[in-house]
Design a protein around this motif. Structure first.
Motif, PDB file in Angstrom:
ATOM      1  N   VAL A 117     -15.365  10.819  -5.903  1.00 52.26           N
ATOM      2  CA  VAL A 117     -14.523   9.618  -5.984  1.00 52.26           C
ATOM      3  C   VAL A 117     -13.074   9.977  -5.646  1.00 52.26           C
ATOM      4  CG1 VAL A 117     -13.718   7.763  -7.509  1.00 52.26           C
ATOM      5  CG2 VAL A 117     -16.084   8.603  -7.707  1.00 52.26           C
ATOM      6  N   CYS A 124       1.304   8.459  -4.119  1.00 46.84           N
ATOM      7  CA  CYS A 124       0.599   8.632  -5.393  1.00 46.84           C
ATOM      8  C   CYS A 124      -0.128   9.967  -5.404  1.00 46.84           C
ATOM      9  CB  CYS A 124      -0.489   7.567  -5.547  1.00 46.84           C
ATOM     10  SG  CYS A 124       0.085   5.929  -5.898  1.00 46.84           S
ATOM     11  N   GLU A 177       0.816  -1.207   0.000  1.00 45.57           N
ATOM     12  CA  GLU A 177       0.000   0.000   0.000  1.00 45.57           C
ATOM     13  C   GLU A 177       0.849   1.256   0.000  1.00 45.57           C
ATOM     14  OE1 GLU A 177      -3.281   0.581   2.831  1.00 45.57           O
ATOM     15  OE2 GLU A 177      -2.648   2.673   2.728  1.00 45.57           O
ATOM     16  N   ARG A 178       0.489   2.171  -0.854  1.00 49.16           N
ATOM     17  CA  ARG A 178       1.080   3.494  -0.803  1.00 49.16           C
ATOM     18  C   ARG A 178       0.001   4.506  -0.463  1.00 49.16           C
ATOM     19  NH1 ARG A 178       4.229   4.274  -6.259  1.00 49.16           N
ATOM     20  NH2 ARG A 178       2.527   2.952  -6.945  1.00 49.16           N
ATOM     21  N   LYS A 179       0.404   5.588   0.167  1.00 55.63           N
ATOM     22  CA  LYS A 179      -0.535   6.643   0.493  1.00 55.63           C
ATOM     23  C   LYS A 179      -0.917   7.387  -0.792  1.00 55.63           C
ATOM     24  CE  LYS A 179      -0.601   6.034   4.966  1.00 55.63           C
ATOM     25  NZ  LYS A 179      -1.828   5.572   5.636  1.00 55.63           N
ATOM     26  N   ILE A 180      -2.119   7.891  -0.820  1.00 57.14           N
ATOM     27  CA  ILE A 180      -2.637   8.609  -1.985  1.00 57.14           C
ATOM     28  C   ILE A 180      -3.007  10.029  -1.564  1.00 57.14           C
ATOM     29  CG2 ILE A 180      -4.440   8.656  -3.744  1.00 57.14           C
ATOM     30  CD1 ILE A 180      -4.708   5.623  -3.473  1.00 57.14           C
ATOM     31  N   ASP A 239      -6.193   9.887   0.774  1.00 49.66           N
ATOM     32  CA  ASP A 239      -6.015   9.884   2.226  1.00 49.66           C
ATOM     33  C   ASP A 239      -6.048  11.304   2.771  1.00 49.66           C
ATOM     34  OD1 ASP A 239      -5.485   7.022   2.683  1.00 49.66           O
ATOM     35  OD2 ASP A 239      -3.783   7.393   1.362  1.00 49.66           O
ATOM     36  N   ILE A 243      -9.128  10.697 -12.215  1.00 48.58           N
ATOM     37  CA  ILE A 243     -10.537  10.279 -12.142  1.00 48.58           C
ATOM     38  C   ILE A 243     -11.325  11.210 -13.065  1.00 48.58           C
ATOM     39  CG2 ILE A 243     -12.493   9.894 -10.600  1.00 48.58           C
ATOM     40  CD1 ILE A 243     -10.128   8.115  -9.898  1.00 48.58           C
ATOM     41  N   ILE A 253      -2.963   9.060 -10.755  1.00 47.24           N
ATOM     42  CA  ILE A 253      -4.302   8.520 -11.015  1.00 47.24           C
ATOM     43  C   ILE A 253      -5.188   9.690 -11.422  1.00 47.24           C
ATOM     44  CG2 ILE A 253      -6.259   7.269 -10.019  1.00 47.24           C
ATOM     45  CD1 ILE A 253      -4.318   6.321  -7.770  1.00 47.24           C
ATOM     46  N   THR A 304       3.551   7.937  -9.340  1.00 45.38           N
ATOM     47  CA  THR A 304       2.400   7.350 -10.027  1.00 45.38           C
ATOM     48  C   THR A 304       1.236   8.320  -9.930  1.00 45.38           C
ATOM     49  OG1 THR A 304       3.128   5.113  -9.516  1.00 45.38           O
ATOM     50  CG2 THR A 304       0.797   5.388 -10.029  1.00 45.38           C
ATOM     51  N   ILE A 334      -3.580  11.625  -6.814  1.00 46.97           N
ATOM     52  CA  ILE A 334      -4.876  11.430  -7.466  1.00 46.97           C
ATOM     53  C   ILE A 334      -5.458  12.802  -7.752  1.00 46.97           C
ATOM     54  CG2 ILE A 334      -6.278  11.281  -5.347  1.00 46.97           C
ATOM     55  CD1 ILE A 334      -7.893   9.063  -6.791  1.00 46.97           C
ATOM     56  N   ARG A 359     -13.010  10.441  -1.822  1.00 49.01           N
ATOM     57  CA  ARG A 359     -13.134   9.178  -1.077  1.00 49.01           C
ATOM     58  C   ARG A 359     -11.861   8.349  -1.171  1.00 49.01           C
ATOM     59  NH1 ARG A 359     -18.926   8.838  -3.511  1.00 49.01           N
ATOM     60  NH2 ARG A 359     -20.186   9.461  -1.738  1.00 49.01           N
ATOM     61  N   THR A 360     -11.185   8.427  -2.315  1.00 47.74           N
ATOM     62  CA  THR A 360     -10.010   7.578  -2.523  1.00 47.74           C
ATOM     63  C   THR A 360      -8.762   8.172  -1.878  1.00 47.74           C
ATOM     64  OG1 THR A 360     -10.950   6.721  -4.567  1.00 47.74           O
ATOM     65  CG2 THR A 360      -8.576   6.477  -4.301  1.00 47.74           C
ATOM     66  N   ILE A 402      -2.856   6.132 -14.605  1.00 51.59           N
ATOM     67  CA  ILE A 402      -4.056   5.308 -14.410  1.00 51.59           C
ATOM     68  C   ILE A 402      -5.270   6.203 -14.629  1.00 51.59           C
ATOM     69  CG2 ILE A 402      -5.294   3.818 -12.794  1.00 51.59           C
ATOM     70  CD1 ILE A 402      -2.546   2.684 -13.220  1.00 51.59           C
TER      71      ILE A 402
END
Lengths: 160, 160, 160, 160
Positions: free
Chosen positions: C98, C43, C10-13, C104, C70, C68, C66, C45, C101-102, C85
Motif C-alpha cells: 500500500v 508528503c 494535489e501534493r506529491k507523496i 509517487d 500505513i 502518512i 504532512t 508516506i 502503490r500510494t 494520518i
C-alpha cells in the motif's frame, strides 16, 4: 485423506515462485521441479497463473500431486488448467505474501523483480528459499538442478 | 484428479460461513451440511478455525470430501484438524472476502455480525447465499434443514 | 487545502522505506531525508512504526510537512507520534504494498530483507527508487546523502 | 500540525460509508454530514470514490476539513477531487475493512449490500455506527438528520 481420528493428514507444502513469462529452458526446469515435488508426496503452491507457475503445476499433476494456486484477482477460473485448488484472493500482488506464508519452503526459479520481492519476503519470514538460476541474495540456498533443489527442500523439511 | 489432458478436473466449491463459537445444535447442523456437501462431490471452503467452520470441515471429512481453510493469521498450523488445504493469509478478517470470492455459492449458518458481513459481501458479489437459521436479509434464500440447503445449492450450481 | 473549485490541491507523496531497527547514523539520515522532503512541499508516506519510519516522520514534522503512516495492525494508535494520518490496515506486511502503490517515488534507506522486498516490489510497479546506503539492486538510483536523494526525487517528480 | 514536542496532534477520524451511486437527496445528506464533521474539527475517512464518498468529502472540504480516501485500486489519482490524502490499497473491496479499522466511529448513509457489509464489520470490531436512512440492524444508532448524526458522533467520541 483421513487420519485415524477422521481428520486430515498433513502434507508439506512447497512454494514454487518465478515469472509469469519465461523461456522454454526455464519452463522445463519448473515443470521438472513440480513433478519431483509431487513424487515426494508434497503439495505445490504457486501463483496459479502462467509461466513458471503453470509449468510447475503441470509437472506436479504429471507426478500425481496436488496443486494450489493463489490468484491475484477475483475470478478463480483464471487459474491455469493444472491447478486443483484455486483461491481467488482479490488482493492483487499481495497474494504473493499468502503463498509465502502458506508454504513450508520456497523454490525460486529465474524471475525478475516480482520474484525478488517474494524471495526477500520469504527470507524476512524466515522461510528457507532454494534458488535455481535466480537472484543471488544472501540467504538463498543455491541449487544447480531441479533434482538437487527438491532434494534439498525435502531434506530441510524432514528436519522441521 | 486429472482430466484427459493431464490437467485438473474442476470441482464446485461451496462456502460454509458461521460463527467461531456456537452451541451443539448449530454445530450439528454445520457438520451435517459439510457431510452432505462432500457426498455431492463438492469441496467445502471455510475460515478454517473453530465453531461452525470446524464442524462443517469435520462433516466434509466424514463424507469423504476435500476441505479448504482460509485462515486469518500467518501460521497455517492454526487450522482445525479437519482442513486439508490450509491457506495462511495474514490479512485478518479480510480473509472472509477470499472465502466468498473463491466459493461458487455460500451456505450461512447462524452467526453474528461477522457472518452478516460475509452474507452482505457475498450478495454484493452476486454470489447466491442460502441461509440456515441466520440473518434475515433480502436476497438470502432460506432453507430449513441441511438437506434442503445443500439440495438447493447443488441445484443452483448445476444451472451455473 | 483547497483549489479554486473547492477541491483538494494535489501534493506529491514520497515514500521512505527502511528497517524498524536502525543505528543512530541511519536514523540521522532518515530524519534529514524527512525534513528535506517536507521543505520541498511533499508528503512523507511510511510504515508508521519505529526506526527509519519514525525518524523520517519526525524530520518531516520538523520541516513543517504532512506524514502518512500505513500501519500493519488494527489499532491506529500504534503509530509513532510524528504521524499525522495513521491508517490501520490490518493486513500485516501486506501494508508495504500500500505504501508503494500510494507513493509517487521511493527513497530506501539502509534496511534488511523487508526493505529489499519493498524495493523489488516498487521496481516491479515501475516506481522510481532512490537508494541511500541500501541494497544494490539493478534499477535502484544511488544517492550519497539525503540532500542528493531528495534533490533527485524532486527532479524526477517534476518531470512526471 | 505540531504539538509541544514537535509531534503530531491527534484528531478524531469519522468514517462516512454509503453507496457509490446515490440520488440527490442522499448526496445532499452526505455533503452536509461531511461539512459538519469538518466544522467539529474531525477528519473524514471514506472510500474515496463517487456517490456518498464524494459528497461527504466535498462537504468536508467546504467545512475546511481534511479528507482521507481509502481506494480499492492501485492508482491514487482515481480518487475524487475532494480527497486530500488518497491511499491506493490495491486490495479491492478489502479496503472497506481499512476504513473501518482506521475510523473512530462510523456514519452510514443509505447504501446497499456493500454498506451493510461495512456496518456489520464495524459492529463486529465494536466501533459505534450511526445510521442515516440506512440498514436497520441491531446495534446501529439511528439518527434523523446530519446534524443529529454528527452531534451523536462527537458526543460519543468525547467520551472515548
Amino acid at each position: 485423506m483421513k487420519n485415524d481420528e477422521g481428520g486430515s493428514v498433513e502434507r508439506k507444502i512447497i512454494g514454487v515462485i518465478g515469472g509469469s513469462v519465461a523461456g522454454p529452458d526455464v519452463l522445463g526446469i519448473a515443470e521438472e521441479t513440480g513433478r519431483l515435488i509431487a513424487k515426494h508426496g508434497c503439495c505445490v503452491i504457486c501463483g496459479g497463473m502462467s509461466g513458471v507457475m503453470e509449468a510447475a503445476a503441470k509437472g506436479a499433476k504429471e507426478g500425481g500431486g496436488t496443486t494450489i494456486g493463489i490468484l491475484p484477482h477475483t475470478d478463480r477460473h483464471e487459474a491455469n488448467p493444472y491447478i486443483d485448488i484455486p483461491i481467488a484472493t482479490g488482493i492483487g500482488e499481495g497474494r504473493n505474501l499468502v503463498i509465502i506464508r502458506t508454504a513450508d519452503i520456497l523454490i525460486a526459479i529465474d524471475g525478475e523483480y516480482g520474484t525478488l520481492s517474494e524471495i526477500a519476503f520469504a527470507l524476512k519470514m524466515k522461510k528457507p528459499v532454494i534458488g535455481l538460476n535466480t537472484w543471488d541474495i544472501p540467504g538463498v540456498i543455491k541449487a544447480g538442478t531441479p533434482i538437487e533443489a527438491v532434494g534439498m527442500a525435502v531434506e530441510i523439511l524432514s528436519g522441521m
